[in-house]
Design a protein around this motif. Structure first.
Motif, short mmCIF file in Angstrom:
data_model
loop_
_atom_site.label_atom_id
_atom_site.label_comp_id
_atom_site.label_asym_id
_atom_site.label_seq_id
_atom_site.Cartn_x
_atom_site.Cartn_y
_atom_site.Cartn_z
N MET A 132 50.26 93.65 -57.67
CA MET A 132 50.12 92.93 -58.59
C MET A 132 48.68 92.44 -58.18
O MET A 132 48.45 92.20 -57.14
CB MET A 132 50.95 91.47 -58.49
N LYS A 133 47.64 92.30 -59.22
CA LYS A 133 46.34 91.96 -58.78
C LYS A 133 45.93 90.98 -59.86
O LYS A 133 46.36 90.87 -61.05
CB LYS A 133 45.21 93.19 -58.76
N LEU A 134 45.02 90.08 -59.53
CA LEU A 134 44.48 88.91 -60.56
C LEU A 134 43.51 89.55 -61.58
O LEU A 134 42.77 90.23 -61.07
CB LEU A 134 43.66 88.08 -59.69
N SER A 135 43.70 89.33 -62.70
CA SER A 135 43.15 90.18 -63.85
C SER A 135 42.10 89.28 -64.40
O SER A 135 40.99 89.76 -64.76
CB SER A 135 44.10 90.81 -64.66
N TYR A 136 42.40 87.79 -64.59
CA TYR A 136 41.57 87.10 -65.45
C TYR A 136 41.92 85.84 -65.09
O TYR A 136 43.11 85.39 -64.64
CB TYR A 136 41.56 87.46 -66.85
N THR A 137 41.11 84.70 -65.39
CA THR A 137 41.23 83.34 -65.48
C THR A 137 40.81 82.80 -66.74
O THR A 137 39.65 83.16 -67.08
CB THR A 137 40.46 82.65 -64.36
N ILE A 138 41.57 82.23 -67.43
CA ILE A 138 41.33 81.55 -68.92
C ILE A 138 41.24 79.98 -68.68
O ILE A 138 41.98 79.27 -68.23
CB ILE A 138 42.53 81.82 -70.01
N LEU A 139 40.08 79.47 -69.25
CA LEU A 139 39.75 78.03 -69.09
C LEU A 139 40.15 77.42 -70.68
O LEU A 139 39.47 78.12 -71.56
CB LEU A 139 38.36 77.71 -68.86
N TYR A 140 40.76 76.40 -70.75
CA TYR A 140 41.18 75.88 -72.02
C TYR A 140 40.00 74.90 -72.25
O TYR A 140 39.74 73.98 -71.35
CB TYR A 140 42.47 75.32 -72.11
N VAL A 141 39.24 75.14 -73.48
CA VAL A 141 38.10 74.27 -73.87
C VAL A 141 38.05 73.83 -75.04
O VAL A 141 38.73 74.20 -76.05
CB VAL A 141 36.74 75.07 -73.51
N LYS A 142 37.27 72.56 -75.22
CA LYS A 142 37.20 72.10 -76.55
C LYS A 142 36.54 73.23 -77.54
O LYS A 142 36.92 73.20 -78.80
CB LYS A 142 36.39 70.86 -76.65
N ASP A 143 35.35 73.76 -77.08
CA ASP A 143 34.67 74.46 -78.04
C ASP A 143 34.04 76.02 -77.30
O ASP A 143 33.27 75.79 -76.18
CB ASP A 143 33.26 73.79 -78.33
N VAL A 144 34.91 76.98 -77.70
CA VAL A 144 34.40 78.35 -77.03
C VAL A 144 33.09 78.68 -77.01
O VAL A 144 32.46 78.88 -75.85
CB VAL A 144 35.36 79.41 -77.59
N PRO A 145 32.40 78.77 -78.23
CA PRO A 145 31.01 79.15 -78.09
C PRO A 145 30.15 78.23 -77.20
O PRO A 145 29.31 78.66 -76.60
CB PRO A 145 30.51 79.02 -79.63
N SER A 146 30.49 77.03 -77.31
CA SER A 146 29.71 75.97 -76.55
C SER A 146 29.84 76.29 -74.92
O SER A 146 28.73 76.38 -74.23
CB SER A 146 29.94 74.64 -76.81
N SER A 147 31.06 76.53 -74.56
CA SER A 147 31.32 77.00 -73.30
C SER A 147 30.76 78.22 -72.93
O SER A 147 30.14 78.47 -71.83
CB SER A 147 32.89 77.11 -72.80
N VAL A 148 30.65 79.29 -73.45
CA VAL A 148 30.01 80.43 -73.34
C VAL A 148 28.47 80.15 -73.02
O VAL A 148 27.76 80.70 -72.10
CB VAL A 148 30.13 81.42 -74.36
N ALA A 149 27.89 79.43 -73.98
CA ALA A 149 26.50 79.14 -73.98
C ALA A 149 26.05 78.49 -72.44
O ALA A 149 25.15 78.74 -71.77
CB ALA A 149 26.05 78.38 -75.12
N PHE A 150 27.06 77.55 -72.07
CA PHE A 150 26.85 76.74 -71.03
C PHE A 150 26.82 77.65 -69.75
O PHE A 150 26.06 77.42 -69.01
CB PHE A 150 27.82 75.57 -70.88
N TYR A 151 28.08 78.65 -69.81
CA TYR A 151 28.18 79.43 -68.40
C TYR A 151 27.02 80.43 -68.35
O TYR A 151 26.43 80.65 -67.32
CB TYR A 151 29.63 80.18 -68.44
N GLU A 152 26.38 80.78 -69.74
CA GLU A 152 25.29 81.69 -69.58
C GLU A 152 24.05 81.07 -69.02
O GLU A 152 23.37 81.53 -68.02
CB GLU A 152 25.04 82.18 -70.95
N LYS A 153 23.73 79.77 -69.68
CA LYS A 153 22.58 79.04 -69.11
C LYS A 153 22.92 78.54 -67.64
O LYS A 153 21.90 78.65 -66.72
CB LYS A 153 22.54 77.82 -69.93
N ALA A 154 23.94 77.76 -67.38
CA ALA A 154 24.16 77.31 -66.16
C ALA A 154 24.30 78.35 -64.79
O ALA A 154 23.88 78.10 -63.65
CB ALA A 154 25.38 76.24 -65.92
N PHE A 155 25.00 79.39 -64.94
CA PHE A 155 25.38 80.25 -63.76
C PHE A 155 24.61 81.82 -64.11
O PHE A 155 25.16 82.69 -63.41
CB PHE A 155 26.87 80.24 -63.73
#
Length: 128
Positions: A1-24
């Motif tokens: 078994m190996k860890l494949s992914y982690t999914i974060l449950y969020v209010k707004d997917v495109p906003s979270s994507v934009a945040f993680y691009e900018k912040a990290f």
């Protein structure tokens, strides 16, 4: 078994994507046309986002939604960076909420904590 992914449950997917691009500095791998699911380029283990709406359809009994108005859930996302103070400042300047400023731990690692736009706890640490 190996860890494949982690999914974060969020209010707004495109906003979270934009945040993680900018912040990290992460890059979007893809976002579904429904705007309810996305993945980021993070190496072998994927970081993904699912809308609370889609998550609720998958988990009929419900779940505790992430929120800045509540304490963070008992889990964290961990990022490694050579320069934790700079990464921490970049994240905060991008809208992350400061939790713990960078500190050198007794074992020599520098560690800081922020919360994302949905209140998810994120560790920024130097390599071990």
């Amino acid at each position: 078994m190996k860890l494949s992914y982690t999914i974060l449950y969020v209010k707004d997917v495109p906003s979270s994507v934009a945040f993680y691009e900018k912040a990290f500095g992460l890059k979007q791998r893809f976002i579904h046309e429904s705007q309810q699911y996305a993945e980021m380029e993070t190496g072998d283990t994927k970081l993904a986002f699912t809308s609370n709406e889609l998550a609720n359809s998958n988990i009929p009994q419900g779940f505790q939604e992430n929120s800045l108005s509540k304490l963070p859930a008992g889990i964290e996302i961990g990022f490694v960076d050579e320069n934790v103070p700079v990464a921490f400042t970049n994240a905060v300047n991008a809208g992350a909420i400061s939790v713990v400023e960078p500190k050198v731990k007794p074992w020599g690692q520098t560690v800081a904590y922020v919360r994302d736009i949905d209140g998810i706890l994120i560790e920024i640490a130097s390599p071990m």
